[in-house]
Design a protein around this motif. Structure first.
Motif, mmCIF file in Angstrom:
data_model
loop_
_atom_site.group_PDB
_atom_site.id
_atom_site.type_symbol
_atom_site.label_atom_id
_atom_site.label_comp_id
_atom_site.label_asym_id
_atom_site.label_seq_id
_atom_site.Cartn_x
_atom_site.Cartn_y
_atom_site.Cartn_z
ATOM 1 N N PRO A 297 0.950 -1.354 0.042
ATOM 2 C CA PRO A 297 -0.024 0.001 -0.004
ATOM 3 C C PRO A 297 0.854 1.318 -0.062
ATOM 4 O O PRO A 297 1.991 1.511 0.676
ATOM 5 C CB PRO A 297 -0.760 -0.022 1.370
ATOM 6 N N LEU B 170 -6.174 -0.665 -0.545
ATOM 7 C CA LEU B 170 -6.058 -1.546 -1.773
ATOM 8 C C LEU B 170 -7.367 -2.036 -2.258
ATOM 9 O O LEU B 170 -7.994 -2.667 -1.492
ATOM 10 C CB LEU B 170 -5.260 -2.793 -1.579
ATOM 11 N N ASN C 123 -3.536 -9.113 -0.605
ATOM 12 C CA ASN C 123 -4.354 -8.673 -1.437
ATOM 13 C C ASN C 123 -4.399 -9.091 -2.716
ATOM 14 O O ASN C 123 -3.233 -8.978 -3.458
ATOM 15 C CB ASN C 123 -4.782 -7.180 -1.171
ATOM 16 N N ASN D 262 -1.946 -7.502 -5.714
ATOM 17 C CA ASN D 262 -1.701 -6.041 -5.722
ATOM 18 C C ASN D 262 -1.464 -5.458 -4.459
ATOM 19 O O ASN D 262 -1.350 -4.368 -4.412
ATOM 20 C CB ASN D 262 -2.999 -5.657 -6.398
ATOM 21 N N GLY D 263 -1.065 -6.306 -3.446
ATOM 22 C CA GLY D 263 -0.659 -5.887 -2.128
ATOM 23 C C GLY D 263 -0.214 -6.798 -1.099
ATOM 24 O O GLY D 263 -0.859 -7.893 -0.979
#
Length: 207
Positions: A58, A73, A182, A192-193
């Motif tokens: 993030p 996110l 995530n 993505n995180g």
């Protein structure tokens, strides 16, 4: 830029830290506020700085002694995604999670130990582990996780397999699991995180 607060919603209320989703306007977006009772968010901020060019984390906006404000996110946890994806996507996400962990381990550190907590550093993995073993395994939660394995057996293992405690230190998450990863389906499933570095320390990637 100026913005206005729309709402604050609890996302995860834990014993150590709590997470809130903060929706703002102008620009219209959401933020993540982590509040910690013991200052573990300090490690989170350090880890985000070390990893921002290595793996998706993030975006850090601000941090203090007991809070961390970052971008929110989109998507869902890997734990939730694994309940709805098909077997092919499940394999892809599992492989991606391992790949992300390998990239985290590529972050080299200068010494071993809980250096993010301000503890004394150790020159070798063996000296760190043998010095801290009693402390690490004195926690009732850790003892419960290990079951009935005597601490003496763990110490004996460490001494017998000394080859496992040689190498250079790297960043270890300490709590790498599906609900701290995530994922998003855009246009296909991808990570993505990664977050929650409250248990991070410097050790060997084999650990």
């Amino acid at each position: 830029p100026s913005c206005s607060l729309k709402r604050v919603c609890p996302s995860s209320l834990g014993k150590v830290s709590s997470v809130f989703r903060v929706d703002i306007s102008s620009p219209d977006e959401s933020l993540c506020l982590r509040v910690s009772r013991n200052g573990e968010v300090n490690k989170e901020a350090v880890a985000y700085g070390l990893l921002k060019d290595v793996v998706p984390v993030p975006p850090l906006i601000s941090s203090g002694e007991k809070y961390l404000l970052s971008g929110w996110l989109p998507g869902m946890t890997l734990e939730s995604a694994l309940e709805i994806v098909d077997s092919d996507d499940r394999r892809i996400l599992a492989f991606s999670a391992g790949e992300v962990l390998a990239r985290i381990h590529s972050v080299a550190l200068e010494s071993f130990g809980f250096v993010f907590d301000g503890d004394a550093s150790f020159p070798s993995a063996r000296s760190f582990l043998l010095t801290k073993l009693d402390l690490l395994l004195s926690s009732p939660l850790v003892r419960e996780a290990f079951g009935l394995i005597p601490l003496e057996e763990i110490k004996k293992f460490c001494s017998q397999y000394i080859v496992l405690f040689e190498g250079k230190p790297c960043l270890l998450v300490g709590d790498y699991k599906a609900n701290n990863i995530n994922v998003i389906n855009d246009p296909s499933w991808r990570i993505n995180g990664v977050y929650d570095f409250g248990d991070a320390f410097a050790g060997l990637n084999e650990w």
